[in-house]
Scaffold this motif. Sequence first.
Motif, mmCIF file in Angstrom:
data_model
loop_
_atom_site.group_PDB
_atom_site.id
_atom_site.type_symbol
_atom_site.label_atom_id
_atom_site.label_comp_id
_atom_site.label_asym_id
_atom_site.label_seq_id
_atom_site.Cartn_x
_atom_site.Cartn_y
_atom_site.Cartn_z
ATOM 1 N N ALA A 11 30.892 -16.455 -119.326
ATOM 2 C CA ALA A 11 30.832 -17.140 -118.023
ATOM 3 C C ALA A 11 32.163 -17.840 -117.749
ATOM 4 C CB ALA A 11 29.688 -18.156 -118.023
ATOM 5 N N LYS A 12 32.681 -18.466 -118.771
ATOM 6 C CA LYS A 12 33.948 -19.198 -118.625
ATOM 7 C C LYS A 12 35.086 -18.244 -118.253
ATOM 8 C CE LYS A 12 37.104 -22.152 -121.120
ATOM 9 N NZ LYS A 12 37.515 -22.746 -122.381
ATOM 10 N N LYS A 13 35.100 -17.085 -118.929
ATOM 11 C CA LYS A 13 36.160 -16.103 -118.685
ATOM 12 C C LYS A 13 36.119 -15.621 -117.232
ATOM 13 C CE LYS A 13 37.067 -11.693 -120.480
ATOM 14 N NZ LYS A 13 36.589 -10.704 -121.442
ATOM 15 N N LEU A 14 34.943 -15.280 -116.758
ATOM 16 C CA LEU A 14 34.821 -14.782 -115.386
ATOM 17 C C LEU A 14 35.199 -15.861 -114.374
ATOM 18 C CD1 LEU A 14 31.479 -12.800 -115.810
ATOM 19 C CD2 LEU A 14 33.688 -11.795 -115.188
ATOM 20 N N LEU A 15 34.662 -17.063 -114.565
ATOM 21 C CA LEU A 15 34.943 -18.158 -113.615
ATOM 22 C C LEU A 15 36.435 -18.482 -113.599
ATOM 23 C CD1 LEU A 15 31.815 -20.325 -114.458
ATOM 24 C CD2 LEU A 15 32.324 -19.325 -112.214
ATOM 25 N N SER A 16 37.070 -18.460 -114.762
ATOM 26 C CA SER A 16 38.497 -18.760 -114.843
ATOM 27 C C SER A 16 39.325 -17.682 -114.156
ATOM 28 C CB SER A 16 38.951 -18.894 -116.302
ATOM 29 O OG SER A 16 38.188 -19.901 -116.926
ATOM 30 N N GLY A 17 38.766 -16.453 -114.082
ATOM 31 C CA GLY A 17 39.452 -15.366 -113.394
ATOM 32 C C GLY A 17 39.138 -15.320 -111.909
ATOM 33 N N ALA A 33 31.398 -20.860 -108.457
ATOM 34 C CA ALA A 33 32.806 -20.454 -108.468
ATOM 35 C C ALA A 33 33.644 -21.690 -108.745
ATOM 36 C CB ALA A 33 33.206 -19.869 -107.116
ATOM 37 N N ASN A 34 34.887 -21.459 -109.181
ATOM 38 C CA ASN A 34 35.843 -22.554 -109.363
ATOM 39 C C ASN A 34 35.994 -23.307 -108.033
ATOM 40 O OD1 ASN A 34 38.100 -24.164 -109.561
ATOM 41 N ND2 ASN A 34 39.440 -22.566 -110.405
ATOM 42 N N ALA A 35 35.557 -24.554 -107.994
ATOM 43 C CA ALA A 35 35.554 -25.312 -106.733
ATOM 44 C C ALA A 35 36.969 -25.612 -106.231
ATOM 45 C CB ALA A 35 34.786 -26.622 -106.911
ATOM 46 N N LEU A 36 37.982 -25.455 -107.084
ATOM 47 C CA LEU A 36 39.345 -25.777 -106.661
ATOM 48 C C LEU A 36 40.102 -24.531 -106.193
ATOM 49 C CD1 LEU A 36 40.239 -28.352 -109.485
ATOM 50 C CD2 LEU A 36 39.051 -28.722 -107.306
ATOM 51 N N ASP A 37 39.419 -23.388 -106.201
ATOM 52 C CA ASP A 37 40.058 -22.113 -105.848
ATOM 53 C C ASP A 37 39.418 -21.566 -104.565
ATOM 54 O OD1 ASP A 37 40.746 -19.447 -105.570
ATOM 55 O OD2 ASP A 37 40.411 -18.923 -107.669
ATOM 56 N N ASP A 126 33.388 -27.384 -120.815
ATOM 57 C CA ASP A 126 34.376 -26.442 -121.349
ATOM 58 C C ASP A 126 35.409 -26.005 -120.320
ATOM 59 O OD1 ASP A 126 34.378 -25.669 -123.937
ATOM 60 O OD2 ASP A 126 33.659 -23.620 -123.535
ATOM 61 N N LEU A 127 35.112 -26.224 -119.036
ATOM 62 C CA LEU A 127 35.974 -25.715 -117.962
ATOM 63 C C LEU A 127 36.964 -26.778 -117.490
ATOM 64 C CD1 LEU A 127 33.325 -23.940 -115.656
ATOM 65 C CD2 LEU A 127 35.114 -22.794 -117.013
ATOM 66 N N PRO A 128 38.176 -26.359 -117.137
ATOM 67 C CA PRO A 128 39.146 -27.324 -116.610
ATOM 68 C C PRO A 128 38.974 -27.591 -115.112
ATOM 69 C CG PRO A 128 40.185 -25.196 -116.902
ATOM 70 C CD PRO A 128 38.756 -25.029 -117.338
ATOM 71 N N PHE A 129 37.887 -27.078 -114.508
ATOM 72 C CA PHE A 129 37.662 -27.286 -113.070
ATOM 73 C C PHE A 129 36.159 -27.456 -112.824
ATOM 74 C CE2 PHE A 129 38.288 -22.737 -114.078
ATOM 75 C CZ PHE A 129 37.011 -22.253 -113.824
ATOM 76 N N PRO A 130 35.779 -28.094 -111.691
ATOM 77 C CA PRO A 130 34.349 -28.229 -111.354
ATOM 78 C C PRO A 130 33.849 -26.941 -110.713
ATOM 79 C CG PRO A 130 35.667 -29.256 -109.659
ATOM 80 C CD PRO A 130 36.651 -28.736 -110.678
ATOM 81 N N LEU A 131 32.541 -26.810 -110.559
ATOM 82 C CA LEU A 131 31.954 -25.596 -109.988
ATOM 83 C C LEU A 131 31.291 -25.876 -108.639
ATOM 84 C CD1 LEU A 131 30.283 -24.037 -113.184
ATOM 85 C CD2 LEU A 131 32.394 -23.277 -112.026
ATOM 86 N N ALA A 132 31.735 -25.150 -107.629
ATOM 87 C CA ALA A 132 31.026 -25.180 -106.344
ATOM 88 C C ALA A 132 29.867 -24.208 -106.483
ATOM 89 C CB ALA A 132 31.947 -24.717 -105.219
ATOM 90 N N ALA A 133 28.663 -24.653 -106.153
ATOM 91 C CA ALA A 133 27.513 -23.758 -106.335
ATOM 92 C C ALA A 133 26.364 -24.094 -105.397
ATOM 93 C CB ALA A 133 27.015 -23.814 -107.781
ATOM 94 N N GLY A 155 21.984 -9.345 -107.934
ATOM 95 C CA GLY A 155 22.467 -8.683 -109.154
ATOM 96 C C GLY A 155 23.506 -7.598 -108.902
ATOM 97 N N HIS A 156 23.424 -6.931 -107.748
ATOM 98 C CA HIS A 156 24.385 -5.862 -107.471
ATOM 99 C C HIS A 156 25.719 -6.403 -106.961
ATOM 100 C CE1 HIS A 156 22.257 -6.857 -103.814
ATOM 101 N NE2 HIS A 156 23.142 -6.200 -103.090
ATOM 102 N N LYS A 157 25.765 -7.721 -106.727
ATOM 103 C CA LYS A 157 27.002 -8.279 -106.158
ATOM 104 C C LYS A 157 27.772 -9.158 -107.136
ATOM 105 C CE LYS A 157 25.454 -8.412 -101.351
ATOM 106 N NZ LYS A 157 25.100 -9.319 -100.239
ATOM 107 N N ILE A 158 27.168 -9.484 -108.281
ATOM 108 C CA ILE A 158 27.855 -10.341 -109.249
ATOM 109 C C ILE A 158 27.788 -9.715 -110.641
ATOM 110 C CG2 ILE A 158 27.470 -12.474 -107.953
ATOM 111 C CD1 ILE A 158 25.143 -13.124 -109.784
ATOM 112 N N LYS A 159 28.687 -10.193 -111.536
ATOM 113 C CA LYS A 159 28.761 -9.548 -112.853
ATOM 114 C C LYS A 159 27.885 -10.215 -113.906
ATOM 115 C CE LYS A 159 33.356 -7.632 -112.426
ATOM 116 N NZ LYS A 159 34.743 -8.051 -112.461
#
Length: 317
Positions: A11-17, A33-37, A126-133, A155-159
Amino acid sequence: MAIIGKDISQAKKLLSGGELVAIPTETVYGLAANALDPTAVTQIFAVKDRPTFDPLIVHVATIEQAQKFAASFPEKAMKLANHFWPGPLTLVLPKQAIIPDIVTSGLSTVGIRCPNHDLTRKLLADLPFPLAAPSANPFGYVSPTTAAHVNSQLGHKIKYILDGGPCRIGLESTIVGFENENAIIYRRGGISEEEISKIIGKVSYRLASSNPVAPGQLDSHYAPNKKFYLGDIDELKKEFIGKNVGILRFMNNSDSSVDHQLILSKSGNLEEAARNLFSSLRQLDQKIDIEIILAEPVPDSGIGKAINDRLRRAATN
Ligand code: AMP
Ligand code: MG
């Protein structure tokens, strides 16, 4: 379809990407998603088909992190955070410039919450950013309370869907804002008005129609696809004689063995009813031999008010 698992590092890898991941919380599943991106956040609106005028809640690990994203933290807000976080309470606070406009729909305030779920807390820490959700469902539909609910619609739109089991509260967070030092509930949810006023005294509730700052309060929301009617079930049954009806009752009654009838809490417990509400609505919505759904309000106290709010909005479809 998405992979469903408990792998925080994935999860961390995908969100960071810059990708989206569905996450469990105690209220409902979120589409994070990364709330700062801003580019990552834009995908949330696309995947949900959510209008960009409907602001997102930013999820943080701690009060200290929340303080970094709020330009000020009124005393009442701090009292509530200290008492209810981590938990189903969102605070609407003036935002810092680091929070992109797409997250807040251009508002000068940001909704912030510290969710109470082990997996998601570990992920956030574990993440260096907050999550918008926002909730992980197509806009306007019933919110998901299991990983399978998320998978069936998105499910067909996310990994990846981080599977934290069924949600413990089952209703969205209570949203509280502050205007001239007064606390205002913008959305009823997992924490009742009574619990909030025990901590900060008087709190008011602002009706949807007079509250353009919180478009998530739209009249029709949390709605199944089938026609949904709220009222006295025996009366409604008479009105719809000849139709195949699905029935959603609060607690056991004399004809509780009727076909296509679901009971929110046999013993009449409002917390249990909240936990079962959205999955019951989905179940009735998906049964092909049901044409319309009939439901009755629950007792209008404590979390019952939030349940009735969802039922009323479901009934405006
Ligand atoms: P959800 O889709 O369940 O995550 O709900 C998000 C809801 O939070 C929005 O629809 C708004 O009602 C509310 N919200 C988020 N940010 C703000 C804000 N800055 N001001 C007022 N309400 C907000
Ligand atoms: Mg939602």
